[in-house]
Design a protein around this motif. Structure first.
Motif, PDB file in Angstrom:
ATOM      1  N   MET A   1      -6.533 -12.420  -1.941  1.00  0.00           N
ATOM      2  CA  MET A   1      -7.172 -11.244  -2.525  1.00  0.00           C
ATOM      3  C   MET A   1      -6.914 -10.007  -1.676  1.00  0.00           C
ATOM      4  O   MET A   1      -6.703  -8.909  -2.195  1.00  0.00           O
ATOM      5  N   VAL A   2      -6.901 -10.165  -0.356  1.00  0.00           N
ATOM      6  CA  VAL A   2      -6.588  -9.044   0.532  1.00  0.00           C
ATOM      7  C   VAL A   2      -5.148  -8.587   0.311  1.00  0.00           C
ATOM      8  O   VAL A   2      -4.861  -7.386   0.221  1.00  0.00           O
ATOM      9  N   ALA A   3      -4.228  -9.555   0.216  1.00  0.00           N
ATOM     10  CA  ALA A   3      -2.831  -9.198  -0.022  1.00  0.00           C
ATOM     11  C   ALA A   3      -2.663  -8.444  -1.335  1.00  0.00           C
ATOM     12  O   ALA A   3      -1.878  -7.488  -1.428  1.00  0.00           O
ATOM     13  N   ASP A   4      -3.409  -8.864  -2.359  1.00  0.00           N
ATOM     14  CA  ASP A   4      -3.363  -8.162  -3.647  1.00  0.00           C
ATOM     15  C   ASP A   4      -3.834  -6.721  -3.489  1.00  0.00           C
ATOM     16  O   ASP A   4      -3.193  -5.790  -3.992  1.00  0.00           O
ATOM     17  N   VAL A   5      -4.928  -6.519  -2.778  1.00  0.00           N
ATOM     18  CA  VAL A   5      -5.452  -5.165  -2.555  1.00  0.00           C
ATOM     19  C   VAL A   5      -4.466  -4.337  -1.746  1.00  0.00           C
ATOM     20  O   VAL A   5      -4.222  -3.160  -2.046  1.00  0.00           O
ATOM     21  N   GLN A   6      -3.886  -4.924  -0.715  1.00  0.00           N
ATOM     22  CA  GLN A   6      -2.905  -4.201   0.093  1.00  0.00           C
ATOM     23  C   GLN A   6      -1.723  -3.742  -0.755  1.00  0.00           C
ATOM     24  O   GLN A   6      -1.260  -2.607  -0.637  1.00  0.00           O
ATOM     25  N   SER A   7      -1.252  -4.637  -1.627  1.00  0.00           N
ATOM     26  CA  SER A   7      -0.131  -4.289  -2.495  1.00  0.00           C
ATOM     27  C   SER A   7      -0.497  -3.143  -3.437  1.00  0.00           C
ATOM     28  O   SER A   7       0.287  -2.209  -3.650  1.00  0.00           O
ATOM     29  N   ARG A   8      -1.715  -3.188  -3.985  1.00  0.00           N
ATOM     30  CA  ARG A   8      -2.143  -2.137  -4.912  1.00  0.00           C
ATOM     31  C   ARG A   8      -2.316  -0.804  -4.173  1.00  0.00           C
ATOM     32  O   ARG A   8      -1.980   0.267  -4.711  1.00  0.00           O
ATOM     33  N   LEU A   9      -2.862  -0.831  -2.979  1.00  0.00           N
ATOM     34  CA  LEU A   9      -2.995   0.397  -2.188  1.00  0.00           C
ATOM     35  C   LEU A   9      -1.624   1.019  -1.923  1.00  0.00           C
ATOM     36  O   LEU A   9      -1.436   2.236  -2.051  1.00  0.00           O
ATOM     37  N   LYS A  10      -0.680   0.173  -1.553  1.00  0.00           N
ATOM     38  CA  LYS A  10       0.660   0.683  -1.263  1.00  0.00           C
ATOM     39  C   LYS A  10       1.296   1.299  -2.505  1.00  0.00           C
ATOM     40  O   LYS A  10       1.936   2.364  -2.431  1.00  0.00           O
ATOM     41  N   GLN A  11       1.115   0.669  -3.652  1.00  0.00           N
ATOM     42  CA  GLN A  11       1.650   1.212  -4.901  1.00  0.00           C
ATOM     43  C   GLN A  11       1.032   2.565  -5.235  1.00  0.00           C
ATOM     44  O   GLN A  11       1.671   3.409  -5.859  1.00  0.00           O
ATOM     45  N   LYS A  12      -0.218   2.776  -4.823  1.00  0.00           N
ATOM     46  CA  LYS A  12      -0.902   4.046  -5.082  1.00  0.00           C
ATOM     47  C   LYS A  12      -0.550   5.112  -4.055  1.00  0.00           C
ATOM     48  O   LYS A  12      -0.990   6.259  -4.171  1.00  0.00           O
ATOM     49  N   GLY A  13       0.226   4.751  -3.021  1.00  0.00           N
ATOM     50  CA  GLY A  13       0.633   5.734  -2.022  1.00  0.00           C
ATOM     51  C   GLY A  13      -0.218   5.742  -0.772  1.00  0.00           C
ATOM     52  O   GLY A  13      -0.139   6.688   0.015  1.00  0.00           O
ATOM     53  N   PHE A  14      -1.018   4.700  -0.558  1.00  0.00           N
ATOM     54  CA  PHE A  14      -1.875   4.605   0.614  1.00  0.00           C
ATOM     55  C   PHE A  14      -1.378   3.441   1.469  1.00  0.00           C
ATOM     56  O   PHE A  14      -1.404   2.288   1.029  1.00  0.00           O
ATOM     57  N   ASP A  15      -0.930   3.739   2.672  1.00  0.00           N
ATOM     58  CA  ASP A  15      -0.256   2.742   3.504  1.00  0.00           C
ATOM     59  C   ASP A  15      -1.250   1.799   4.175  1.00  0.00           C
ATOM     60  O   ASP A  15      -1.977   2.201   5.094  1.00  0.00           O
ATOM     61  N   PRO A  16      -1.276   0.513   3.767  1.00  0.00           N
ATOM     62  CA  PRO A  16      -2.203  -0.445   4.382  1.00  0.00           C
ATOM     63  C   PRO A  16      -1.583  -1.206   5.545  1.00  0.00           C
ATOM     64  O   PRO A  16      -2.205  -2.116   6.093  1.00  0.00           O
ATOM     65  N   GLY A  17      -0.339  -0.857   5.903  1.00  0.00           N
ATOM     66  CA  GLY A  17       0.375  -1.654   6.890  1.00  0.00           C
ATOM     67  C   GLY A  17       1.083  -2.814   6.216  1.00  0.00           C
ATOM     68  O   GLY A  17       1.435  -2.754   5.035  1.00  0.00           O
ATOM     69  N   SER A  18       1.271  -3.895   6.938  1.00  0.00           N
ATOM     70  CA  SER A  18       1.962  -5.062   6.385  1.00  0.00           C
ATOM     71  C   SER A  18       1.137  -5.707   5.269  1.00  0.00           C
ATOM     72  O   SER A  18      -0.089  -5.767   5.343  1.00  0.00           O
ATOM     73  N   ILE A  19       1.830  -6.195   4.240  1.00  0.00           N
ATOM     74  CA  ILE A  19       1.164  -6.940   3.169  1.00  0.00           C
ATOM     75  C   ILE A  19       1.029  -8.378   3.668  1.00  0.00           C
ATOM     76  O   ILE A  19       1.806  -9.274   3.321  1.00  0.00           O
ATOM     77  N   ASP A  20       0.035  -8.594   4.521  1.00  0.00           N
ATOM     78  CA  ASP A  20      -0.078  -9.875   5.210  1.00  0.00           C
ATOM     79  C   ASP A  20      -1.364 -10.628   4.914  1.00  0.00           C
ATOM     80  O   ASP A  20      -1.623 -11.687   5.490  1.00  0.00           O
ATOM     81  N   GLY A  21      -2.200 -10.092   4.002  1.00  0.00           N
ATOM     82  CA  GLY A  21      -3.446 -10.775   3.680  1.00  0.00           C
ATOM     83  C   GLY A  21      -4.502 -10.685   4.760  1.00  0.00           C
ATOM     84  O   GLY A  21      -5.479 -11.429   4.725  1.00  0.00           O
ATOM     85  N   LYS A  22      -4.342  -9.742   5.698  1.00  0.00           N
ATOM     86  CA  LYS A  22      -5.322  -9.549   6.767  1.00  0.00           C
ATOM     87  C   LYS A  22      -5.860  -8.128   6.696  1.00  0.00           C
ATOM     88  O   LYS A  22      -5.115  -7.165   6.860  1.00  0.00           O
ATOM     89  N   PHE A  23      -7.163  -8.010   6.431  1.00  0.00           N
ATOM     90  CA  PHE A  23      -7.796  -6.700   6.244  1.00  0.00           C
ATOM     91  C   PHE A  23      -8.179  -6.147   7.631  1.00  0.00           C
ATOM     92  O   PHE A  23      -9.289  -6.292   8.099  1.00  0.00           O
ATOM     93  N   GLY A  24      -7.200  -5.504   8.250  1.00  0.00           N
ATOM     94  CA  GLY A  24      -7.403  -4.928   9.565  1.00  0.00           C
ATOM     95  C   GLY A  24      -7.708  -3.450   9.509  1.00  0.00           C
ATOM     96  O   GLY A  24      -7.923  -2.869   8.437  1.00  0.00           O
ATOM     97  N   PRO A  25      -7.719  -2.778  10.680  1.00  0.00           N
ATOM     98  CA  PRO A  25      -8.068  -1.348  10.738  1.00  0.00           C
ATOM     99  C   PRO A  25      -7.172  -0.462   9.879  1.00  0.00           C
ATOM    100  O   PRO A  25      -7.658   0.494   9.269  1.00  0.00           O
ATOM    101  N   LYS A  26      -5.859  -0.752   9.818  1.00  0.00           N
ATOM    102  CA  LYS A  26      -4.964   0.107   9.029  1.00  0.00           C
ATOM    103  C   LYS A  26      -5.256  -0.030   7.535  1.00  0.00           C
ATOM    104  O   LYS A  26      -5.221   0.961   6.790  1.00  0.00           O
ATOM    105  N   THR A  27      -5.537  -1.262   7.094  1.00  0.00           N
ATOM    106  CA  THR A  27      -5.896  -1.448   5.682  1.00  0.00           C
ATOM    107  C   THR A  27      -7.217  -0.746   5.378  1.00  0.00           C
ATOM    108  O   THR A  27      -7.382  -0.134   4.310  1.00  0.00           O
ATOM    109  N   LYS A  28      -8.170  -0.810   6.312  1.00  0.00           N
ATOM    110  CA  LYS A  28      -9.443  -0.122   6.093  1.00  0.00           C
ATOM    111  C   LYS A  28      -9.231   1.386   5.985  1.00  0.00           C
ATOM    112  O   LYS A  28      -9.829   2.054   5.131  1.00  0.00           O
ATOM    113  N   THR A  29      -8.383   1.945   6.841  1.00  0.00           N
ATOM    114  CA  THR A  29      -8.096   3.385   6.777  1.00  0.00           C
ATOM    115  C   THR A  29      -7.522   3.765   5.413  1.00  0.00           C
ATOM    116  O   THR A  29      -7.905   4.776   4.814  1.00  0.00           O
ATOM    117  N   ALA A  30      -6.604   2.924   4.906  1.00  0.00           N
ATOM    118  CA  ALA A  30      -6.018   3.189   3.584  1.00  0.00           C
ATOM    119  C   ALA A  30      -7.067   3.078   2.493  1.00  0.00           C
ATOM    120  O   ALA A  30      -7.105   3.897   1.557  1.00  0.00           O
TER     121      ALA A  30
END
Length: 412
Positions: free
Chosen positions: A199-228
């Motif tokens: 589910m985290v990887a799915d969210v990361q992918s969707r954020l990236k598609q919207k133009g918000f950089d979550p970092g690596s699409i690795d399924g780990k909700f870290g600080p960079k994903t939170k910033t995005a």
């Protein structure tokens, strides 16, 4: 996780304000079944969920024996999705006595038609036992899963190649204020900092598609994903805590609008101006949004509001202006509406737009009030206890306060 309910005609009349006040965050209602059936309560429920501030969704009960395109078109004719609504749901829980391969092919026809028409990849609702009996298909794993599994286990069984569930219907006999009798209750699989998995990887992918950089699409909700996630929340005007709730996910799942501009890392510089068109696209009826629009209206001259109303209504002349809150409520992304909003923005001082943007994007960090007076008025039914409540409140307001309220109420 956050909870919500799903209903059909079986539940009868639903008091969605009571549902929202009970802690539910979303509602999903039956819209259609087969190629011809339309739920009697759909329109009332669809409007009621929005009025109560719930994230809303609609589902179609699929009948494999009926023409799949006709079923899709019946659903699309009825359900008109808006920004912030959940993707459409295909409810598949019967094979109607036909071969599994034919069921799968007809499902795919419905899914393709609805995805193209709505710009949202549909959700699939099913039971693990049913899905596995038909062959445990793997080819549908790209669609978000809403799984119905009534178990005491801490998580449902996920079939068919899915790596995670998005919604989990964990009971069909729940008790919720505003609904008579038992009702289906569901969890939404929220993710936030520290979460891991598909589910985290799915969210990361969707954020990236919207133009918000979550970092690596690795399924780990870290600080960079939170910033995005926080930047995306800021862009759509929701609470900025980095938690992907049903409301945030609904916007992430919507591919019909241009991605909001990513918010840069906060700096001491003033809040940038805001696009009024984007404001209307992302309006959700939240208290701080209503307050911001009301305050903006008080800063605009009556002459400018009249000219804006003329352009908004696409008429030669108008006799009355329009409230900015009503502009947001009735916004439909029409060319005349967008042109009017662009014209109005060009007339307003940059400092005024910056003040509005600050209020729009930064809701006060306060506990919600026990009751919202505008909603109390909306659902007033002349009951004795309601009259006593209004009389009690009026006796506690000064004459000057009542006079000022009357001025705002009458727009004079």
């Amino acid at each position: 996780m956050s909870r919500g309910i799903d209903v059909s005609d079986y539940q009868g009349s639903v008091n969605w304000t009571a549902v929202a006040n009970s802690g539910m965050e979303f509602g999903i209602v039956k819209a259609t079944e087969g190629a011809t059936f339309v739920a009697d309560t759909f329109q009332t429920n669809w409007t009621g969920m929005k009025g109560a501030g719930l994230v809303r969704g609609a589902y179609h009960f699929f009948r494999p024996r009926s023409d799949a395109l006709a079923q899709a078109d019946r659903f699309l004719d009825l359900v008109k999705l808006e920004p912030g609504d959940l993707p459409p749901v295909l409810d598949i829980e019967t094979d109607d006595g036909i071969a599994a391969d034919s069921v799968a092919a007809r499902m795919q026809t419905w899914l393709d038609r609805v995805e193209v028409a709505t710009g949202r990849r549909p959700i699939i609702y099913t039971y693990p036992y049913f899905w596995e009996r038909l062959g445990n298909w793997q080819q549908f794993a790209k669609y978000p899963l809403w799984i119905a599994h009534y178990t005491t286990d801490p998580a449902p069984r996920v079939p068919g190649g899915w790596s995670a569930w998005t919604f989990w219907q964990y009971t069909d006999s729940g008790s919720v204020n505003g609904v008579t009798g038992g009702v289906d209750i569901n969890w939404f699989n929220i993710v936030k900092e520290g979460s891991t998995g598909a589910m985290v990887a799915d969210v990361q992918s969707r954020l990236k598609q919207k133009g918000f950089d979550p970092g690596s699409i690795d399924g780990k909700f870290g600080p960079k994903t939170k910033t995005a996630a926080v930047a995306f929340q800021t862009a759509i005007g929701t609470l900025t805590d980095g938690t992907v709730t049903p409301r945030v996910w609904a916007y992430l799942a919507d591919n019909t609008t241009t991605a909001p501009t990513p918010t840069p890392t906060p700096t001491p510089t003033p809040t940038p101006a805001i696009s009024l068109v984007d404001v209307m696209k992302h309006y959700q009826g939240l208290p701080h949004q209503i307050d911001a629009l009301t305050e903006l209206q008080f800063q605009i001259s009556e002459a400018m509001l009249l000219e804006f109303a003329r352009r908004w209504r696409d008429r030669a002349t108008v006799d009355t202006s329009i409230r900015m809150v009503d502009v947001a409520r009735y916004y439909q992304n029409l060319a005349s509406q967008n042109q009017a909003l662009i014209w109005l923005q060009e007339q307003l001082a940059e400092t005024l737009l910056e003040e509005f943007a600050q209020q729009w994007r930064n809701p006060p960090d306060l506990e919600p009030p026990p009751i919202v007076l505008s909603k109390a008025a909306k659902y007033y039914e002349g009951l004795p206890h309601q009259d006593r409540a209004w009389d009690w409140l009026q006796r506690r307001l000064t004459r000057d306060e009542l006079a000022e309220f009357a001025r705002f109420w009458r727009n004079s």
